[in-house]
Every structure is written in structure tokens, then in C-alpha cells.
Write a protein that holds these residues in place. Structure first.
Motif, PDB file in Angstrom:
ATOM      1  N   LEU A 191       0.802  -1.218   0.000  1.00  0.00           N
ATOM      2  CA  LEU A 191       0.000   0.000   0.000  1.00  0.00           C
ATOM      3  C   LEU A 191       0.838   1.274   0.000  1.00  0.00           C
ATOM      4  O   LEU A 191       0.280   2.356  -0.125  1.00  0.00           O
ATOM      5  N   GLY A 192       2.144   1.156   0.120  1.00  0.00           N
ATOM      6  CA  GLY A 192       2.990   2.336   0.153  1.00  0.00           C
ATOM      7  C   GLY A 192       2.950   3.021   1.506  1.00  0.00           C
ATOM      8  O   GLY A 192       2.172   2.667   2.396  1.00  0.00           O
ATOM      9  N   ALA A 193       3.808   4.040   1.661  1.00  0.00           N
ATOM     10  CA  ALA A 193       3.869   4.768   2.925  1.00  0.00           C
ATOM     11  C   ALA A 193       2.528   5.458   3.178  1.00  0.00           C
ATOM     12  O   ALA A 193       1.835   5.875   2.234  1.00  0.00           O
ATOM     13  N   PRO A 194       2.113   5.606   4.466  1.00  0.00           N
ATOM     14  CA  PRO A 194       2.834   5.231   5.690  1.00  0.00           C
ATOM     15  C   PRO A 194       2.562   3.802   6.157  1.00  0.00           C
ATOM     16  O   PRO A 194       2.908   3.451   7.272  1.00  0.00           O
ATOM     17  N   PHE A 195       1.938   2.995   5.323  1.00  0.00           N
ATOM     18  CA  PHE A 195       1.614   1.631   5.725  1.00  0.00           C
ATOM     19  C   PHE A 195       2.839   0.731   5.572  1.00  0.00           C
ATOM     20  O   PHE A 195       3.632   0.902   4.651  1.00  0.00           O
ATOM     21  N   ARG A 196       2.961  -0.257   6.486  1.00  0.00           N
ATOM     22  CA  ARG A 196       4.089  -1.187   6.453  1.00  0.00           C
ATOM     23  C   ARG A 196       3.716  -2.549   5.872  1.00  0.00           C
ATOM     24  O   ARG A 196       4.575  -3.412   5.753  1.00  0.00           O
ATOM     25  N   LEU A 197       2.458  -2.734   5.520  1.00  0.00           N
ATOM     26  CA  LEU A 197       2.025  -4.033   5.009  1.00  0.00           C
ATOM     27  C   LEU A 197       2.782  -4.366   3.726  1.00  0.00           C
ATOM     28  O   LEU A 197       2.832  -3.565   2.793  1.00  0.00           O
TER      29      LEU A 197
END
Length: 409
Positions: free
Chosen positions: A238-244
């Protein structure tokens, strides 16, 4: 009856038909129903609520004049417990009080990210359980998987995609080799896998501490290895700010693969046969030592993959604490999931939710984050004690209806 009219003495079961000690207990724990699992979680949450209320200063003050104004006490208890569990949900699933949609959705992505190594390591531990082996060495296997993935990640210069695949395969090989040691010792000498894997856990941790002092791994930061190259990192979904990252769908694919292995393949049938009764499996022509080794290799490969996912997905640099408590939590995840792939995935996500939501629960309500560890421990306790859960919820014992009908007949 003998000629003298006395009944013959009971003949003890031959040694070849006896199951290993502890197998019956493990089978009872793993064969419980989903209702028992749900009841265990509910009971753990209830007791956790009691502990949360007992640690709350407002509840303690209201308890001082409980008999004068009991309503104040019960209101304080409700506010304390409900606010803590609401914060736990908001930190784990969805935070409707967040200022932006990204912040509102970030909790569920954190839960899924944390669950990745738990699912993979839990699958490995679960394979051991279903095969009659107590693999307590996931911690060391995760560590060795991270060591191999780290070395490949910062040493080799490979194209994007190929570098990631080679690093993941390296993690699988590292975990499999480390677990194979316990499997070979078990098969050749009869050394108990619990003792061997616990010792291997310690060797792995101290081995990493040594590696971090060598020129190959040493970086400018003490006790931290060189950073993995960008080409070996798992891409974010999902891109920043997500870490998935890509590790989550790969973990789901691994669960499907484990299901096929255990339920549809000849090798999985041998695993389950040896776990059910190794003496009967030997009589049927199966090589129990060979199966034992392969069970540990497959379990270690999954744990090693978990270690490489942890390193290449979020951590990027190898430390002695790269495995955290994942290896031990994986035992709980496997037990809670009844060592089945679907159950292990759901249990891993649940424990990921506990870890992600516990942080927000502590910051917003002041509830100690250790309460999350208490909840996890209580769940394991109740999973391992089915009679206690049945007594609390007045559930019928397994086979009680059949026994009653047979008695009537």
C-alpha cells in the motif's frame, strides 16, 4: 474364563502399540471444537477485564465506598474495561477517531504485518504437533533464517526480484538446516526434540551475537548487522505510511501449501500416521526416523521463512533480538489454531491484533501493555484445559450423547 473359573489376568498392551507419552494430551488439545476455542478467548477477555479494572485508580477509589454507593463502583468498572478494550480494537482494526483516513486504516495493516511471521512459524510448529513432535525450536530456526537472509541481502548483488527470491530461499534453507539437527538427533539417537531444540535456541542467539562482531556482518552501529539492499526487501503493498508488505499474501499461500501437504499428499499422510501412532506406522512399512527428520525440516523451513519475512519485510537489519518472542508466540498460535492452516492464520491475526492494539491501549487508557501477555497466556491455559472451559460454560463432554444413547440401548 479359565478352567478354574477365574478370569484371566489383564494382558498389558505390547510395547509396539503404545503411543509416546504426551501424545494423548496433545491430541485432546488439538482435537477440540471451534466452540471451545471461542469460549476460551471469551473467558480470557473476561478475566483480563477483571485485571484491568483492578489496576484502575478510579475503580480502586470507588471500591473504598462500595457499599455506600455501589453504582459508582460498577460505572467505574464499566468505563475502565470498555475504554481499554475499545482502544485495543481501535489500535488493531479501525480507529474511527483518527484525523485522516490513512490513520484510521493503519491499525488493520499493522495487525496483518505483525501476523506474517506468527502465521508462518505457527504453521511450522503445527506440522510438528500433528506429527507427534514438540518443536520448541522455532525461535532458533527464525533466527537462522534471518541470518541467512541477511547475509544474502547485503552480500550479493542481484537484480530486483531475483535478489528477493534468493534471500527468501536462503531463509528457508537456514531454518530447515537448523531444525534438521534436532530431527537427525531424534531419529538416530532418540534425543528428545524439546531438549535439543531449546538448546539450539540458545546456540542460535549467542551465535548471532558472535556474528555481529565479525567483519562480514559488523556495521557502524554496535550489535547491528549491515543493512539489507533495497533489491532484497519485500515490496510494500500500500505504500507509505503503511508497512504491510508482500509477506502477508505469501503467508496465506504458505498456509494453502501446508493444507495440501498435510491433507492431500503422501508425505503429509506419513506425517499424520507417525504422529497418530509411530509403532503402527512402522508396522505398515513407514520409516519413522526418516519421517521424523522430514517433519523437522519442513517445520524449520517455515520458521526460517518467517525469520526472513521479519528481516526483509520490516526490520532490514539483523540483531540478536530479530526473532523477538515470535518463536514462542508461534507455539500459542499453533495451539489456538488447533494446528490447522485456517485456524493458524486466524490465530496469527488475532495475536497480531493484540500486539498492535496493545500499544494504543496503553497510551490512551494507561492500561499496562503487559495485560496483552496475560490475555495470551490465559487463552493458552484455557485451550490446554478443556474440562475447565466446559465446566464454566456448562458444555457437554465429548461423546456424552453417544455414551448416553449406548447406555439406554
Amino acid at each position: 474364563m479359565s478352567e478354574t473359573g477365574t478370569p484371566p489376568a489383564a494382558v498389558p498392551a505390547p510395547e509396539e502399540t503404545r503411543r509416546p507419552a504426551g501424545t494423548d494430551l496433545l491430541r485432546d488439545v488439538l482435537s477440540g471444537s471451534w466452540l471451545m476455542t471461542v469460549c476460551a478467548i471469551v473467558l480470557a477477555l473476561v478475566i483480563g477485564g477483571v485485571l484491568i479494572a483492578g489496576a484502575d485508580p478510579d475503580v480502586q477509589r470507588a471500591a473504598g465506598y462500595l457499599f455506600a454507593r455501589p453504582s459508582d463502583f460498577f460505572v467505574a468498572v464499566w468505563q475502565s474495561v470498555s475504554s481499554a478494550y475499545v482502544a485495543l480494537f481501535q489500535g488493531a482494526v479501525f480507529d474511527w477517531t483518527a484525523a485522516t483516513p490513512q490513520r484510521a486504516l493503519r491499525p488493520i495493516t499493522e495487525t496483518l504485518t505483525i501476523s506474517v511471521p506468527l502465521i508462518l512459524a505457527g504453521l511450522g510448529v503445527g506440522i510438528g504437533f500433528r506429527s507427534g513432535l514438540f518443536n520448541i525450536g522455532a525461535q532458533g530456526q527464525i533466527t537462522l533464517g534471518a541470518v541467512f537472509a541477511s547475509w544474502i541481502g547485503f552480500t550479493l548483488d542481484l537484480p530486483v526480484g531475483a535478489h528477493l527470491v534468493v534471500a527468501l530461499v536462503g531463509g528457508i534453507v537456514g531454518g530447515a538446516l537448523w531444525a534438521a539437527i534436532a530431527g537427525v538427533l531424534k531419529a538416530r539417537t532418540g534425543a528428545h526434540e524439546v531438549i535439543v531444540t531449546i538448546m539450539l535456541n540458545n546456540i542460535a542467539i549467542f551465535g548471532v551475537l558472535y556474528l555481529l562482531t565479525t567483519a562480514t556482518f559488523r556495521s557502524a552501529t554496535p550489535q547491528v548487522a549491515r543493512a539489507v539492499a533495497d533489491t532484497a526487501m519485500l515490496p510494500q503493498l500500500l505504500g507509505a505510511p503503511f508497512r504491510l508488505h508482500l509477506g502477508f499474501p505469501l503467508a496465506l499461500l504458505a498456509a494453502v501449501g501446508v493444507w495440501w501437504l498435510m491433507e492431500r499428499s503422501t508425505l503429509g499422510f506419513r506425517f499424520r500416521a507417525v504422529g497418530s501412532n509411530p509403532h503402527a506406522a512402522r508396522t505398515a512399512g513407514m520409516s519413522v526416523p526418516w519421517v521424523t527428520v522430514w517433519v523437522m525440516v519442513v517445520a524449520g523451513a517455515l520458521a526460517g521463512l518467517a525469520g526472513s519475512m521479519q528481516l526483509l519485510g520490516t526490520e532490514r537489519t539483523l540483531t540478536a533480538a530479530i526473532a523477538g518472542s515470535i518463536g514462542f508466540d508461534a507455539i500459542t498460535v499453533a495451539l489456538l489454531g488447533r494446528s490447522k492452516p485456517l485456524g493458524t492464520v486466524l490465530a496469527g491475526i488475532l495475536f497480531g491484533a493484540f500486539a498492535a492494539g496493545g500499544r494504543l491501549m496503553q497510551t490512551r487508557t494507561g492500561t499496562p501493555i503487559d495485560i496483552v501477555l496475560v490475555l495470551q497466556s490465559l487463552i493458552v491455559l484455557f485451550i490446554a484445559a478443556p474440562p475447565l472451559v466446559r465446566a464454566v460454560f456448562r458444555l457437554p463432554a465429548p461423546g456424552s450423547r453417544r455414551s448416553t444413547s449406548e447406555a439406554v440401548a
